[in-house]
Scaffold this active site. Structure first.
Site, PDB file in Angstrom:
ATOM      1  N   CYS A   1      15.190   9.796  11.810  1.00  0.00           N
ATOM      2  CA  CYS A   1      15.281  11.134  12.545  1.00  0.00           C
ATOM      3  C   CYS A   1      15.794  12.305  11.776  1.00  0.00           C
ATOM      4  CB  CYS A   1      16.194  11.168  13.884  1.00  0.00           C
ATOM      5  SG  CYS A   1      15.810  12.279  15.210  1.00  0.00           S
TER       6      CYS A   1
ATOM      7  N   ASN B   1      14.257  11.556  20.075  1.00  0.00           N
ATOM      8  CA  ASN B   1      15.045  12.660  20.486  1.00  0.00           C
ATOM      9  C   ASN B   1      14.725  13.637  19.257  1.00  0.00           C
ATOM     10  OD1 ASN B   1      16.880  14.555  21.293  1.00  0.00           O
ATOM     11  ND2 ASN B   1      18.565  13.111  20.873  1.00  0.00           N
TER      12      ASN B   1
ATOM     13  N   HIS C   1      13.463   6.473  16.821  1.00  0.00           N
ATOM     14  CA  HIS C   1      14.554   5.481  16.611  1.00  0.00           C
ATOM     15  C   HIS C   1      14.109   4.112  16.762  1.00  0.00           C
ATOM     16  CE1 HIS C   1      17.817   8.568  17.212  1.00  0.00           C
ATOM     17  NE2 HIS C   1      16.686   9.372  17.719  1.00  0.00           N
TER      18      HIS C   1
ATOM     19  N   GLU D   1      16.372   1.708  16.258  1.00  0.00           N
ATOM     20  CA  GLU D   1      17.569   0.939  16.904  1.00  0.00           C
ATOM     21  C   GLU D   1      17.421   1.054  18.421  1.00  0.00           C
ATOM     22  OE1 GLU D   1      18.771   5.172  17.637  1.00  0.00           O
ATOM     23  OE2 GLU D   1      17.505   4.197  15.867  1.00  0.00           O
TER      24      GLU D   1
END
Length: 356
Positions: A246, A288, A331, A333
């Site tokens: 990110c 995000n 992401h 994770e």
């Protein structure tokens, strides 16, 4: 108590106050996730923003132990309806009480579909949540136009380094607003993870002789992180394997002369398809971010695109030529697939020589 959401284009939504009753001015963004509202609330990447949840019912399983950091970060919270009676065997409280405890003002009972359509058509804009029924638009709108997210990385990073013990490779995790599951995903694979504040000199990390470096997610405009970008360039030159997520992905691009730009309304949700350009396989990802890397601004001799967003063709990852460095915008994770892109952590492990 009545509450009002005022957008900088003059649009006003009337609803009910939730959480704190203080006035709030912030950048209004929307998230399309159907679950995971607690992870959204505790994601440091939302610092400096107020979040609209597009799914109409929020809070139905209450507050659980699934926090991605120690506190909530959004400036405000905007929903269609809050569940009055959460039901889950792990429930530890209601989202209403959580918002009050975290001093986050919010508004419920508005047409979030109409609000999201405005943000999609006109782009992300600033807004105010207020319980003052006598608000004056002529006074409010100039304040909205003047609001800037500013330097938020320094607000979300850890204050001092700390270590998650492990018997495997030693990883230095740069905390630009890291979600807990990034360190946990490495720790679960046996890594000893040392988490460093965002402003740490590159020399300190290099001198610790880590097997790998992780650059985390974080909030704000990546181009504002000028001092951090200089340190990342030094890390790039060190030849230590690097994996970035990110904001870290964006900062690595900037450290190599690339450019970033602001998306019209960003990518925020758990259903974004990304294509691995090496294999051709498409993964469902959690995202995000409000900025993207201009892949064409980086010479092919330095880095090549590794992932692309299937929806709008924006860059979702880079692979650096002649370096053990790869970066992703999404992401891995998180668990939207639920484990679709977890293999990227295994790739990082291989870059560091595998488990030890």
């Amino acid at each position: 108590m009545k509450a009002f959401l005022i957008l900088e284009d003059g649009t006003v939504f009337e609803g009910t106050s939730i959480g704190s009753t203080k006035d709030m001015i912030s950048e209004i963004v929307f998230n399309t996730s159907m679950t995971g509202y607690l992870e959204v609330l505790t994601d440091p990447s939302y610092a400096g923003q107020a979040v609209v949840m597009t799914y109409p019912l929020i809070g139905n399983y209450g507050i659980t132990p699934d926090m991605e950091s120690k506190k909530a970060w959004p400036d405000g919270y905007i929903v269609r309806e809050l569940s009055r009676m959460p039901s889950n065997f792990r429930c530890e409280g209601t989202i209403q009480d959580f918002l009050k405890e975290q001093d986050i003002p919010g508004i419920a009972g508005i047409d979030t579909r109409a609000l999201t359509k405005i943000l999609r058509e006109k782009g992300t804009m600033n807004g105010m949540i207020t319980t003052n029924e006598n608000y004056n638009l002529d006074e409010v709108l100039p304040k909205l136009h003047a609001y800037k997210v500013g330097d938020v990385v320094s607000n979300v990073t850890c204050s001092e380094k700390y270590v998650l013990e492990g018997n495997g490779p030693k990883v230095a995790l740069m905390d630009f607003g890291a979600k807990n599951n990034i360190a946990r995903s490495l720790n679960d694979r046996g890594c000893e993870v040392t988490v460093y504040p965002a402003n740490i000199p590159a020399e300190e990390i290099i001198s610790a002789n880590p097997d790998g470096i992780m650059l985390s997610n974080g909030p704000g405009d990546p181009a504002d992180c000028t001092s951090i970008i200089k340190e990342i360039r030094k890390l790039y030159d060190s030849d230590i394997p690097i994996f970035a997520i990110c904001l870290g992905h964006q900062l690595m691009a900037l450290a190599n002369g690339g450019k970033t730009y602001k998306l019209k309304y960003g990518h925020r949700g758990g259903n974004h398809p990304v294509k691995d350009l090496q294999t051709g396989r498409v993964y469902i990802s959690s995202q995000n971010h409000g900025y993207a890397v201009d892949a064409d601004s980086i010479p092919e001799s330095v880095a090549v695109p590794a992932f692309v967003n299937v929806n709008d063709k924006t860059n979702e990852g880079m692979s650096y030529v002649g370096k053990n460095i790869f970066t992703v915008q999404f992401h891995p994770e998180a668990c939207p697939g639920p484990q679709d892109s977890g293999y990227l952590f295994d790739r990082f492990m291989d870059m560091m020589g595998g488990t030890k």
